[in-house]
Design an enzyme around this catalytic site. Structure first.
Site, PDB file in Angstrom:
ATOM      1  N   GLY A 193      49.475 -70.058  23.236  1.00  0.00           N
ATOM      2  CA  GLY A 193      48.065 -70.331  22.980  1.00  0.00           C
ATOM      3  C   GLY A 193      47.792 -71.810  22.833  1.00  0.00           C
ATOM      4  N   ASN A 194      46.606 -72.148  22.373  1.00  0.00           N
ATOM      5  CA  ASN A 194      46.249 -73.555  22.156  1.00  0.00           C
ATOM      6  C   ASN A 194      45.326 -73.659  20.951  1.00  0.00           C
ATOM      7  OD1 ASN A 194      43.319 -73.557  23.122  1.00  0.00           O
ATOM      8  ND2 ASN A 194      44.384 -72.656  24.878  1.00  0.00           N
ATOM      9  N   ARG A 195      44.986 -74.890  20.575  1.00  0.00           N
ATOM     10  CA  ARG A 195      44.284 -75.136  19.316  1.00  0.00           C
ATOM     11  C   ARG A 195      42.764 -75.072  19.392  1.00  0.00           C
ATOM     12  NH1 ARG A 195      47.799 -77.135  15.496  1.00  0.00           N
ATOM     13  NH2 ARG A 195      49.729 -78.043  16.299  1.00  0.00           N
ATOM     14  N   SER A 196      42.217 -74.624  20.515  1.00  0.00           N
ATOM     15  CA  SER A 196      40.757 -74.606  20.624  1.00  0.00           C
ATOM     16  C   SER A 196      40.139 -73.605  19.640  1.00  0.00           C
ATOM     17  CB  SER A 196      40.343 -74.239  22.047  1.00  0.00           C
ATOM     18  OG  SER A 196      38.943 -74.172  22.113  1.00  0.00           O
TER      19      SER A 196
END
Ligand code: CTP
Ligand code: CA
Length: 236
Positions: free
Chosen positions: A33-36
């Site tokens: 995943g990512n931090r958005s």
């Protein structure tokens, strides 16, 4: 005060906004995943609805209240996001697409139907290598599908940290040319900047225009306002 903002310059328009970050599953309990946080995309969607647009909000893994007047379409992965945006645009009548979502560039090549176990025996100290494959570039696909036409108006976001090859602005200029979209919103990212925060600084770049508008440090709502100001004047 928000009440002073009564411009209805997106009345009759249908816009698609993607928000959040995709998650690419590895097994039933894990993902890449990512931090958005989705805050910027949700602010963009809220502002469009407030200005009278019909808003399809394609939301990837966001835990925020859905802004008034937006139709929520939830997706998980990059492939699901591509399919959702594609079916909205192919349906016709979409005036603008704002790609605020952080779409994973890669996904695990294989999905394990059962949870990946740490060991396969008492002396097993090995670790797996996760193979990745490319995801489609959704924005590039929209540019291609539009051919030489001008609809829908396409807005890309660029999350840049700057690196050995260039600073944030020069990387953004290169990305705008590579992407072929109509407006690029570039912001500087790092672990404590932008992600999940309420204020941000962005640069707005358009093809064939040398001057860059810098907005901020400002709330994500003000950034959204600046984006729709550009889009609305291009659509009219
Ligand atoms: N984007 C997309 N599909 C992808 C990756 C990105 O549509 N598979 C969109 C994002 O939503 C964003 C824009 O492309 O609007 C730029 O994303 P960014 O990650 O900054 O650019 P990339 O082209 O993926 O390049 P890189 O990550 O190497 O900087
Ligand atoms: Ca990327």
């Amino acid at each position: 005060a928000p009440a002073a903002h009564v411009q209805r310059d997106l009345e009759g328009r249908h816009v698609v906004v993607t928000a959040g970050g995709t998650r690419e599953p590895l097994d039933p309990v894990r993902f890449l995943g990512n931090r958005s946080s989705g805050k910027q995309g949700y602010a963009v969607a809220a502002e469009a609805a407030a200005r009278g647009a019909r808003v399809s909000l394609v939301s990837a893994n966001v835990s925020l209240a859905v802004p008034d007047g937006c139709d929520l379409l939830e997706v998980g992965t990059a492939l699901e996001l591509q399919e959702q945006v594609g079916s909205l645009v192919e349906g016709g009548g979409v005036d603008a697409v704002v790609m605020a979502a952080a779409v994973a560039d890669f996904r695990p090549a294989d999905y394990a139907e059962a949870k990946i176990k740490k060991t396969h025996g008492p002396d097993d100290e090995t670790a797996p290598t996760i193979e990745l494959v490319r995801n489609p570039d959704v924005l590039a696909g929209l540019v291609r599908a539009r051919g030489g036409g001008r609809r829908p108006y396409l807005v890309g976001f660029a999350a840049e940290t700057g690196d050995a090859t260039g600073d944030v602005l020069s990387l953004a200029r290169t990305k705008l040319e590579r992407k072929g979209c109509d407006l690029l919103v570039a912001n500087e990212v790092g672990t404590d900047r932008t992600f999940g925060r309420d204020d941000t600084t962005v640069h707005l770049l358009q093809p064939g225009q040398d001057e860059v508008e810098t907005v901020g440090p400002a709330t994500k709502t003000l950034v959204a306002r600046a984006i729709w100001d550009r889009v609305a004047s291009s659509l009219s």
